[in-house]
Design a protein around this motif. Structure first.
Motif, PDB file in Angstrom:
ATOM      1  N   TYR A  13     -25.393  67.951 -44.681  1.00 33.14           N
ATOM      2  CA  TYR A  13     -24.740  67.239 -43.578  1.00 33.14           C
ATOM      3  C   TYR A  13     -25.689  67.080 -42.395  1.00 33.14           C
ATOM      4  CZ  TYR A  13     -24.000  71.162 -40.352  1.00 33.14           C
ATOM      5  OH  TYR A  13     -24.180  72.175 -39.454  1.00 33.14           O
ATOM      6  N   TYR A  17     -26.959  63.708 -40.724  1.00 30.28           N
ATOM      7  CA  TYR A  17     -26.794  63.537 -39.274  1.00 30.28           C
ATOM      8  C   TYR A  17     -28.111  63.105 -38.616  1.00 30.28           C
ATOM      9  CZ  TYR A  17     -27.292  65.452 -34.542  1.00 30.28           C
ATOM     10  OH  TYR A  17     -27.621  65.638 -33.234  1.00 30.28           O
ATOM     11  N   ASN A  50     -16.763  65.993 -47.373  1.00 29.37           N
ATOM     12  CA  ASN A  50     -16.913  66.884 -46.229  1.00 29.37           C
ATOM     13  C   ASN A  50     -18.303  66.785 -45.607  1.00 29.37           C
ATOM     14  OD1 ASN A  50     -15.866  68.945 -44.488  1.00 29.37           O
ATOM     15  ND2 ASN A  50     -17.171  70.414 -45.555  1.00 29.37           N
ATOM     16  N   THR A  51     -19.323  66.575 -46.452  1.00 29.51           N
ATOM     17  CA  THR A  51     -20.700  66.454 -45.944  1.00 29.51           C
ATOM     18  C   THR A  51     -20.819  65.252 -45.010  1.00 29.51           C
ATOM     19  OG1 THR A  51     -21.708  67.517 -47.867  1.00 29.51           O
ATOM     20  CG2 THR A  51     -23.096  66.020 -46.601  1.00 29.51           C
ATOM     21  N   ASN A  53     -18.331  63.636 -43.543  1.00 28.44           N
ATOM     22  CA  ASN A  53     -17.422  63.807 -42.414  1.00 28.44           C
ATOM     23  C   ASN A  53     -18.042  64.701 -41.331  1.00 28.44           C
ATOM     24  OD1 ASN A  53     -14.821  63.561 -41.055  1.00 28.44           O
ATOM     25  ND2 ASN A  53     -14.539  65.713 -41.582  1.00 28.44           N
ATOM     26  N   ARG A  54     -18.700  65.783 -41.734  1.00 27.14           N
ATOM     27  CA  ARG A  54     -19.314  66.687 -40.759  1.00 27.14           C
ATOM     28  C   ARG A  54     -20.444  65.992 -40.003  1.00 27.14           C
ATOM     29  NH1 ARG A  54     -20.557  72.337 -43.650  1.00 27.14           N
ATOM     30  NH2 ARG A  54     -21.454  72.764 -41.587  1.00 27.14           N
ATOM     31  N   GLN A  57     -18.793  63.609 -37.543  1.00 27.07           N
ATOM     32  CA  GLN A  57     -18.161  64.323 -36.438  1.00 27.07           C
ATOM     33  C   GLN A  57     -19.196  64.827 -35.441  1.00 27.07           C
ATOM     34  OE1 GLN A  57     -14.932  64.480 -35.715  1.00 27.07           O
ATOM     35  NE2 GLN A  57     -14.544  63.208 -37.523  1.00 27.07           N
ATOM     36  N   GLN A  58     -20.370  65.235 -35.944  1.00 25.09           N
ATOM     37  CA  GLN A  58     -21.432  65.686 -35.030  1.00 25.09           C
ATOM     38  C   GLN A  58     -21.944  64.520 -34.187  1.00 25.09           C
ATOM     39  OE1 GLN A  58     -22.285  68.832 -34.665  1.00 25.09           O
ATOM     40  NE2 GLN A  58     -23.961  68.548 -33.221  1.00 25.09           N
ATOM     41  N   TYR A 334     -13.904  73.303 -34.961  1.00 22.92           N
ATOM     42  CA  TYR A 334     -15.341  73.153 -34.683  1.00 22.92           C
ATOM     43  C   TYR A 334     -16.177  74.295 -35.262  1.00 22.92           C
ATOM     44  CZ  TYR A 334     -14.243  69.365 -31.439  1.00 22.92           C
ATOM     45  OH  TYR A 334     -13.821  68.172 -30.891  1.00 22.92           O
ATOM     46  N   TYR A 336     -17.876  74.589 -37.881  1.00 25.77           N
ATOM     47  CA  TYR A 336     -19.124  74.225 -38.556  1.00 25.77           C
ATOM     48  C   TYR A 336     -20.096  73.482 -37.635  1.00 25.77           C
ATOM     49  CZ  TYR A 336     -16.552  75.456 -42.770  1.00 25.77           C
ATOM     50  OH  TYR A 336     -15.826  76.133 -43.712  1.00 25.77           O
ATOM     51  N   TYR A 337     -19.795  73.432 -36.368  1.00 26.69           N
ATOM     52  CA  TYR A 337     -20.645  72.708 -35.422  1.00 26.69           C
ATOM     53  C   TYR A 337     -21.596  73.668 -34.704  1.00 26.69           C
ATOM     54  CZ  TYR A 337     -17.613  68.597 -35.796  1.00 26.69           C
ATOM     55  OH  TYR A 337     -16.913  67.510 -36.247  1.00 26.69           O
TER      56      TYR A 337
END
Length: 472
Positions: A13, A17, A50-51, A53-54, A57-58, A334, A336-337
């Motif tokens: 992820y 990003y 999920n990868t 999406n994360r 989201q970041q 949050y 995983y952030y």
């Protein structure tokens, strides 16, 4: 074509990003470019939903993209440093816009914050020390989505002493900007809290931000004593955004009795109150009233502030304090952030606060702001009473001017801009623009150095007189 390496130690992820961020910053993805749907992109890259999406989201958290419910994710407008002069420009801006920016003589808008009183030499040493210290460590053990625990503790201690805020370090979340803080709030508020009361007039930027996140905006009138708490009794709001220390744009401060009424209203309604404590340092003539959060014993107030008004816009120093029930929601959403602020900046700011530099700088900035504000008021009273009235403004770093014989303040603002003077109309501060006064403009002196203020005022007065003769 984006390629991810599953053999790298860097999580997939984060690889995604970084690649997306690089394309946005470089301009490969321009403003309003629509990113691929999460499911489609995940299938194309052979990674989990999920990868993707994360990664999205970041990017969303850091302001690189925006989301539109049912439509997808879109690239935001970016500002980049270009050329040896390191001037900021919009990537999608025209040559004409760049030329006009270069022709600005004096900027009386609130878009820029000056840093003439900021001790850049000292700050540089704090940054250098932080970088050197981090260079000898294998890892940063206290880095979380909330930010460094040491920094959060320093902020908690500071605002407890200066604003009476009751919190622990666990309730503090460090953010790059106030806008990022508000984004987080929209994500952690309960799903049924979407009817947001906002001051009328108020911040158009905040109104647009909350509206874009699905909040139903309900304008609440502002009186000579701040937001009209009595009007709330007849409205269907389940959360509220207020600026009690410095109501923008009127500059009035919410009295203690009204604050207590507001707290009681929140308790009875089960509503959350978002308190933006912006420019609390710049109250003139009296000590600031303690924050709304300090009066709340029901965990209903979300406290938001920033140090940028006394430091510099270049230093990421916003934060929010969540009530304990919302802390748990944040930690789950949050988990995983990582913080959007670099480790060395957080470390430098921590030391800056603990050494007492922030407190000293706040006093210094407040004194400078008071001198500028007093000078402008005195200048307007001595030289401009035949064309404008300078409205009382208890706090902040701007004044409102009511222009005589003017029915189009927006037109006056445009014509002054053509002459190199940037000021702001306040029309957009009203959600119902038809009810906005047509003769009101706003002048701030954040970006004008004290030794240039007289020259700036004289030039502004001359050009304003010329424009008004044309019946603005």
């Amino acid at each position: 074509m984006i390629k991810l390496d599953k053999n790298k130690r860097v999580p997939l992820y984060e690889q995604l990003y970084r690649e997306l961020r690089k394309n946005i910053i470089s301009g490969t993805y321009e403003k309003d470019y629509r990113l691929k749907p999460i499911r489609v992109f995940a299938k194309e890259l052979s990674v989990s939903i999920n990868t993707v999406n994360r990664a999205y989201q970041q990017l969303l958290e850091e302001g690189y993209i925006t989301s539109s419910q049912g439509s997808g994710f879109y690239v935001e407008e970016m500002f980049t440093i270009k050329g040896d002069k390191k001037t900021l420009y919009k990537q999608n801006g025209t040559a004409e816009e760049s030329r006009k920016a270069a022709d600005v003589r004096f900027d009386f808008s609130r878009k820029k914050l000056g840093a003439e009183s900021f001790p850049w030499g000292k700050w540089l040493r704090y940054v250098q020390n932080a970088i050197v210290d981090l260079a000898y460590k294998d890892s940063i053990k206290d880095g979380t989505s909330k930010g460094s625990r040491k920094l959060r503790q320093a902020i908690a201690d500071y605002i407890r002493g200066t604003r009476g805020v009751k919190c622990t370090a666990d309730q503090v979340i460090v953010c790059p900007t106030t806008e990022h803080a508000m984004e987080i709030i929209t994500h952690v508020l309960p799903a049924d809290k979407r009817k947001l009361g906002m001051e009328e007039p108020g911040s158009v930027k905040m109104r647009q931000l909350f509206s874009s996140r699905g909040m139903e905006i309900q304008p609440v009138p502002v009186t000579n004593h701040g937001i009209d708490v009595n009007a709330l009794e007849h409205m269907d709001c389940d959360c509220l955004y207020v600026t009690p220390s410095f109501q923008f744009p009127t500059g009035v401060q919410l009295p203690l009795v009204k604050r207590l009424q507001l707290i009681e209203w929140c308790r009875r309604r089960g509503a959350y109150c978002i308190e933006n404590d912006y420019e609390n340092e710049f109250l003139l003539g009296s000590e600031p009233v303690m924050s709304l959060q300090s009066l709340d014993s029901n965990e209903r107030v979300i406290f938001v502030s920033t140090f940028s008004t006394v430091l510099s816009q270049e230093i990421k120093s916003a934060f929010l304090v969540l009530p304990l029930p919302l802390v748990k929601v944040y930690e789950e959403k949050y988990k995983y952030y990582r913080s959007a602020i670099s480790d060395y900046e957080q470390k430098a700011l921590t030391a800056f606060i603990k050494d007492g530099q922030l407190e000293r700088q706040s006093r210094k900035a407040a004194v400078l702001n008071r001198r500028k504000k007093e000078f402008f008021f005195r200048y307007a009273e001595e030289n401009m009473t035949d064309i404008a009235a300078c409205l009382p403004c208890e706090s902040g770093s701007h004044y409102l001017l009511g222009l005589y014989d003017c029915v189009d303040a927006d037109g006056v603002v445009r014509r002054l801009a053509d002459r190199g003077i940037i000021i702001a109309s306040v029309t957009e501060c009203w959600q119902d623009r038809e009810s906005a006064p047509r003769n009101l403009v706003m002048l701030s002196f954040n970006s004008i150095r004290e030794n240039e203020l007289e020259k700036a005022c004289r030039y502004m007065e001359t050009e304003l007189r010329s424009v008004l003769r044309r019946k603005g």
